[in-house]
Scaffold this motif. Structure first.
Motif, mmCIF file in Angstrom:
data_model
loop_
_atom_site.group_PDB
_atom_site.id
_atom_site.type_symbol
_atom_site.label_atom_id
_atom_site.label_comp_id
_atom_site.label_asym_id
_atom_site.label_seq_id
_atom_site.Cartn_x
_atom_site.Cartn_y
_atom_site.Cartn_z
ATOM 1 N N GLN A 5 0.834 -1.200 0.000
ATOM 2 C CA GLN A 5 0.000 0.000 0.000
ATOM 3 C C GLN A 5 0.875 1.259 0.000
ATOM 4 O OE1 GLN A 5 -2.209 1.126 3.564
ATOM 5 N NE2 GLN A 5 -4.079 1.338 2.327
ATOM 6 N N SER A 6 1.973 1.200 0.751
ATOM 7 C CA SER A 6 2.904 2.327 0.766
ATOM 8 C C SER A 6 3.457 2.592 -0.636
ATOM 9 C CB SER A 6 4.050 2.051 1.745
ATOM 10 O OG SER A 6 5.003 3.078 1.712
ATOM 11 N N GLN A 7 3.775 1.492 -1.350
ATOM 12 C CA GLN A 7 4.285 1.652 -2.722
ATOM 13 C C GLN A 7 3.223 2.240 -3.644
ATOM 14 O OE1 GLN A 7 5.804 -2.169 -4.032
ATOM 15 N NE2 GLN A 7 7.107 -2.415 -2.220
ATOM 16 N N ALA A 8 1.951 1.773 -3.469
ATOM 17 C CA ALA A 8 0.851 2.269 -4.311
ATOM 18 C C ALA A 8 0.604 3.753 -4.053
ATOM 19 C CB ALA A 8 -0.413 1.462 -4.027
ATOM 20 N N PHE A 9 0.639 4.164 -2.763
ATOM 21 C CA PHE A 9 0.463 5.601 -2.458
ATOM 22 C C PHE A 9 1.596 6.428 -3.047
ATOM 23 C CE2 PHE A 9 -2.318 4.497 1.377
ATOM 24 C CZ PHE A 9 -3.459 5.030 0.807
ATOM 25 N N LYS A 10 2.789 5.883 -2.995
ATOM 26 C CA LYS A 10 3.951 6.602 -3.540
ATOM 27 C C LYS A 10 3.815 6.791 -5.044
ATOM 28 C CE LYS A 10 9.001 6.493 -3.406
ATOM 29 N NZ LYS A 10 10.190 5.727 -2.966
ATOM 30 N N LEU A 11 3.319 5.712 -5.768
ATOM 31 C CA LEU A 11 3.145 5.812 -7.229
ATOM 32 C C LEU A 11 2.037 6.804 -7.584
ATOM 33 C CD1 LEU A 11 3.418 2.056 -8.383
ATOM 34 C CD2 LEU A 11 4.923 3.936 -9.029
ATOM 35 N N SER A 12 1.063 6.935 -6.676
ATOM 36 C CA SER A 12 -0.049 7.859 -6.948
ATOM 37 C C SER A 12 0.182 9.233 -6.329
ATOM 38 C CB SER A 12 -1.358 7.254 -6.435
ATOM 39 O OG SER A 12 -1.269 7.048 -5.031
ATOM 40 N N ASN A 13 1.472 9.505 -5.966
ATOM 41 C CA ASN A 13 1.860 10.825 -5.435
ATOM 42 C C ASN A 13 1.083 11.184 -4.164
ATOM 43 O OD1 ASN A 13 3.796 11.403 -7.479
ATOM 44 N ND2 ASN A 13 2.086 11.878 -8.879
ATOM 45 N N GLN A 14 0.999 10.268 -3.232
ATOM 46 C CA GLN A 14 0.373 10.526 -1.933
ATOM 47 C C GLN A 14 1.411 10.194 -0.849
ATOM 48 O OE1 GLN A 14 -3.815 9.097 -1.562
ATOM 49 N NE2 GLN A 14 -3.527 8.305 -3.647
ATOM 50 N N PRO A 15 2.420 11.060 -0.702
ATOM 51 C CA PRO A 15 3.562 10.759 0.178
ATOM 52 C C PRO A 15 3.178 10.591 1.644
ATOM 53 C CG PRO A 15 3.615 13.059 -0.526
ATOM 54 C CD PRO A 15 2.557 12.399 -1.343
ATOM 55 N N TYR A 16 2.234 11.415 2.136
ATOM 56 C CA TYR A 16 1.861 11.289 3.547
ATOM 57 C C TYR A 16 1.181 9.944 3.830
ATOM 58 C CZ TYR A 16 2.970 16.243 3.879
ATOM 59 O OH TYR A 16 3.623 17.428 3.846
ATOM 60 N N ASP A 17 0.282 9.542 2.904
ATOM 61 C CA ASP A 17 -0.376 8.236 3.046
ATOM 62 C C ASP A 17 0.645 7.097 2.912
ATOM 63 O OD1 ASP A 17 -2.903 9.274 3.447
ATOM 64 O OD2 ASP A 17 -3.309 9.421 1.289
ATOM 65 N N ALA A 18 1.595 7.320 2.011
ATOM 66 C CA ALA A 18 2.647 6.306 1.835
ATOM 67 C C ALA A 18 3.450 6.154 3.117
ATOM 68 C CB ALA A 18 3.559 6.701 0.678
ATOM 69 N N LEU A 19 3.761 7.298 3.780
ATOM 70 C CA LEU A 19 4.529 7.262 5.026
ATOM 71 C C LEU A 19 3.722 6.598 6.142
ATOM 72 C CD1 LEU A 19 7.117 8.042 6.499
ATOM 73 C CD2 LEU A 19 6.055 10.266 7.024
ATOM 74 N N ALA A 20 2.408 6.879 6.192
ATOM 75 C CA ALA A 20 1.543 6.274 7.210
ATOM 76 C C ALA A 20 1.485 4.754 7.037
ATOM 77 C CB ALA A 20 0.145 6.866 7.137
ATOM 78 N N ALA A 21 1.353 4.347 5.763
ATOM 79 C CA ALA A 21 1.318 2.903 5.487
ATOM 80 C C ALA A 21 2.645 2.247 5.860
ATOM 81 C CB ALA A 21 0.991 2.656 4.020
ATOM 82 N N LEU A 22 3.737 2.981 5.584
ATOM 83 C CA LEU A 22 5.064 2.448 5.902
ATOM 84 C C LEU A 22 5.254 2.334 7.422
ATOM 85 C CD1 LEU A 22 7.646 1.491 4.519
ATOM 86 C CD2 LEU A 22 8.557 3.814 4.769
ATOM 87 N N ASN A 23 4.720 3.310 8.169
ATOM 88 C CA ASN A 23 4.775 3.255 9.632
ATOM 89 C C ASN A 23 3.985 2.055 10.161
ATOM 90 O OD1 ASN A 23 6.417 5.485 9.995
ATOM 91 N ND2 ASN A 23 4.694 6.921 10.087
ATOM 92 N N SER A 24 2.817 1.827 9.539
ATOM 93 C CA SER A 24 2.006 0.668 9.941
ATOM 94 C C SER A 24 2.770 -0.627 9.657
ATOM 95 C CB SER A 24 0.674 0.648 9.182
ATOM 96 O OG SER A 24 -0.117 1.774 9.530
ATOM 97 N N PHE A 25 3.444 -0.637 8.522
ATOM 98 C CA PHE A 25 4.269 -1.795 8.162
ATOM 99 C C PHE A 25 5.348 -2.028 9.229
ATOM 100 C CE2 PHE A 25 8.461 -2.806 6.349
ATOM 101 C CZ PHE A 25 8.258 -4.138 5.994
ATOM 102 N N GLN A 26 6.030 -0.942 9.617
ATOM 103 C CA GLN A 26 7.120 -1.054 10.577
ATOM 104 C C GLN A 26 6.616 -1.505 11.947
ATOM 105 O OE1 GLN A 26 10.465 -0.536 9.633
ATOM 106 N NE2 GLN A 26 10.689 -1.668 11.568
ATOM 107 N N GLN A 27 5.468 -0.956 12.356
ATOM 108 C CA GLN A 27 4.888 -1.344 13.647
ATOM 109 C C GLN A 27 4.513 -2.832 13.671
ATOM 110 O OE1 GLN A 27 1.601 1.316 14.281
ATOM 111 N NE2 GLN A 27 2.912 3.111 14.639
ATOM 112 N N LEU A 28 3.926 -3.273 12.573
ATOM 113 C CA LEU A 28 3.560 -4.692 12.491
ATOM 114 C C LEU A 28 4.794 -5.576 12.483
ATOM 115 C CD1 LEU A 28 0.560 -4.693 10.004
ATOM 116 C CD2 LEU A 28 0.566 -5.647 12.297
#
Length: 547
Positions: free
Chosen positions: A348-371
């Motif tokens: 999801q972080s990669q998909a947000f990044k491709l769609s130019n949604q950096p904040y959402d990409a960072l949030a998804a990446l944080n969720s990834f890291q927490q998990l």
């Protein structure tokens, strides 16, 4: 006495008939299970359990009921009856080891199916000990394999490898091709877990060759081909991956095995991801997902969703990728599929990044890291839990050893009691025989004394009669002659009889019409023959010898 003997005989006969009928009943239930008439087998077993008198039969009937419930896919009920059978076996001094081991092993399998691996481990350890007691190499190898699978589920790869290797060595020694193929497949799974794909491929290939050699069932062949294809895919040997995955898919299609058809399609979709054939990957993954949704197979649905997300990302279709991400996040969160959820957040972080949604990409990446951190913590807890399980296993082994010692002690006590009973019986018989001999001896002596006393009394009577009345009629001259070397003549006997009747020589001469000198001559000869010198001595001798 005869009535008691008859009662005992009838009672023994009834017991033998009862046990025979119960044995036939067990055989009937086994036949019903062979015919797949599971419900009927359960009903008949219930009726027999109410009537059975022996614990061994009851344990066997409960085990057969458990088998029937397992075939009816009622794992919980099956486990309940296996545990009841085990409880009966544990109370017996000499249980049927084979049936005991089967019940324990099958209980372990039920726990494994239910995901209760710590309890499954304890059951398999007990089953191994029973198999070793039984001395059956095939059963020992089977229990080693079961322990390897459980330790693999618990994440203890070293222990799992050790037990699978032990199973392999036994099957190799016995030249059991089917067993060897199964062992190699299990060893390959462990190698894949460790990332040792080259050795895993060799093990799977050997496993397939052994299966083909033993004309094994097509389903096992298709499953091993699928594992081999996925292993080649992991090391990017794409041609071999495509070859074996396609073989596996076609084999499952020929058997109408829809579940594995769907899984192989998703595997092939991942192959097409690597060859960048994204449209083909989407087609195969969508086909797999559609079927899996009808079966509500959540873990595999989550896996096909990840394949679809990767395919949409390959096509730069971020809208579909994000839609699938949302669906998969909801699905995995509800079912606590943390690994799949973590992987979805990363995509999801990669998909947000491709769609130019950096904040959402960072949030998804944080969720990834927490998990990822949570999974590490969970794995650490699992490691601690595994140590606790090992401690429980050790404690259970100690308890089993104690029970074994108690069992040995009980057997020795029983043997001692039997020996004491036999010795007591022997001593009782000896004492009884001795008493009979003593009583018989006393009675015989009493009879002999009585006989001697009677003879003495008769002698006294004769002596008194001779002394008082001069009557010698009681003297037995014939018997007296038998004791003499030179018997008395008829005339000498007559003279002796008259002399003993206290007649004088003259009276005897007158009585016998001979002279006095002739009488004296006869008496001298008589005295010489009987060894006496006077009438008194002659009388005593005659009474003593002629009774």
């Amino acid at each position: 006495m005869w009535s008691n003997l008859l009662r005992v005989s009838i009672f023994s006969l009834l017991i033998i008939v009862s046990q025979t009928l119960q044995g036939q009943g067990v055989g009937d239930i086994e036949a019903l299970i062979e015919k797949s008439e599971y419900k009927k087998a359960i009903e008949q077993a219930d009726l027999l359990i109410k009537d059975t008198k022996t614990h061994s039969n009851k344990a066997r009937l409960l085990q057969l009921q458990a088998d029937a419930y397992y075939y009816l896919n009622d794992i919980n009920k099956s486990l309940q009856y296996y545990l009841e059978a085990i409880a009966i076996h544990e109370k017996q001094i000499e249980p049927n080891i084979l049936h005991y081991m089967e019940s324990v092993s099958h209980a372990g399998f039920c726990y494994r199916e239910l995901g209760i691996y710590d309890k499954a481990l304890l059951q398999y350890i007990q089953a191994l000990k029973l198999a070793q007691t039984l001395g059956d190499s095939t059963e020992i190898a089977g229990q080693y394999a079961n322990l390897g699978l459980i330790y693999g589920k618990l994440g203890d790869i070293d222990q799992a490898t050790e037990y699978h290797t032990k199973a392999y060595n036994i099957d190799l020694a016995q030249k059991d091709t089917a067993g060897l193929g199964f062992d190699l497949r299990n060893i390959a799974d462990l190698k894949i877990t460790l990332g040792d794909y080259t050795e895993a491929i060799e093990s799977i290939k050997e496993s397939i060759a052994l299966l083909e050699l033993s004309s094994g069932n097509p389903n096992s062949l298709a499953l091993r081909q699928g594992v081999l294809g996925k292993t080649y895919l992991a090391i990017d040997n794409l041609d071999s991956a495509n070859h074996y995955l396609t073989l596996s898919l076609n084999q499952h299609l020929s058997m109408n095995d829809s579940i594995h058809v769907a899984l192989r399609r998703n595997d092939l979709a991942q192959y097409h991801l690597k060859t960048r054939e994204y449209e083909r990957a989407i087609t195969l993954a969508s086909q797999a997902r559609s079927f899996l949704l009808t079966k509500n197979d959540i873990p595999h649905i989550a896996a096909t969703n990840l394949t679809l997300i990767k395919s949409y990302l390959g096509l730069k279709n971020t809208e579909m990728a994000l839609q699938m991400c949302r669906e998969n996040i909801s699905l995995c969160a509800n079912q606590q599929l943390l690994v799949e959820l973590k992987d979805t957040y990363k995509l999801q972080s990669q998909a947000f990044k491709l769609s130019n949604q950096p904040y959402d990409a960072l949030a998804a990446l944080n969720s990834f890291q927490q998990l990822q951190d949570s999974i590490i913590n969970i794995n650490n807890k699992k490691a601690v839990s595994l140590l606790e399980v090992k401690y429980e296993v050790y404690k259970k082994e100690q308890e089993n050893e104690l029970l074994a010692l108690e069992n040995i002690y009980n057997k020795e006590q029983l043997a001692s009691q039997r020996t004491q009973y036999i010795l007591t019986s022997i001593i009782f018989v000896i004492v009884l025989v001795a008493l009979i001999i003593i009583v018989w001896t006393i009675i015989s002596r009493q009879k002999l004394k009585q006989k001697l006393l009677t003879a003495e009394i008769n002698d006294l009577r004769n002596q008194i009669k001779v002394a008082l009345e001069g009557d010698t009629s009681g003297l037995n001259i014939d018997k007296l002659n038998k004791e003499l070397e030179n018997p008395l003549t008829e005339r000498e006997a007559e003279i002796l009889n008259l002399a003993l009747s206290d007649m004088s020589n003259s009276e005897i001469a007158e009585k016998t019409f001979v002279s006095v000198n002739t009488v004296k001559f006869h008496l001298k000869k008589i005295y010489d023959k009987i060894g006496v010198t006077s009438r008194k001595e002659a009388l005593q001798f005659a009474i003593k010898s002629g009774r």
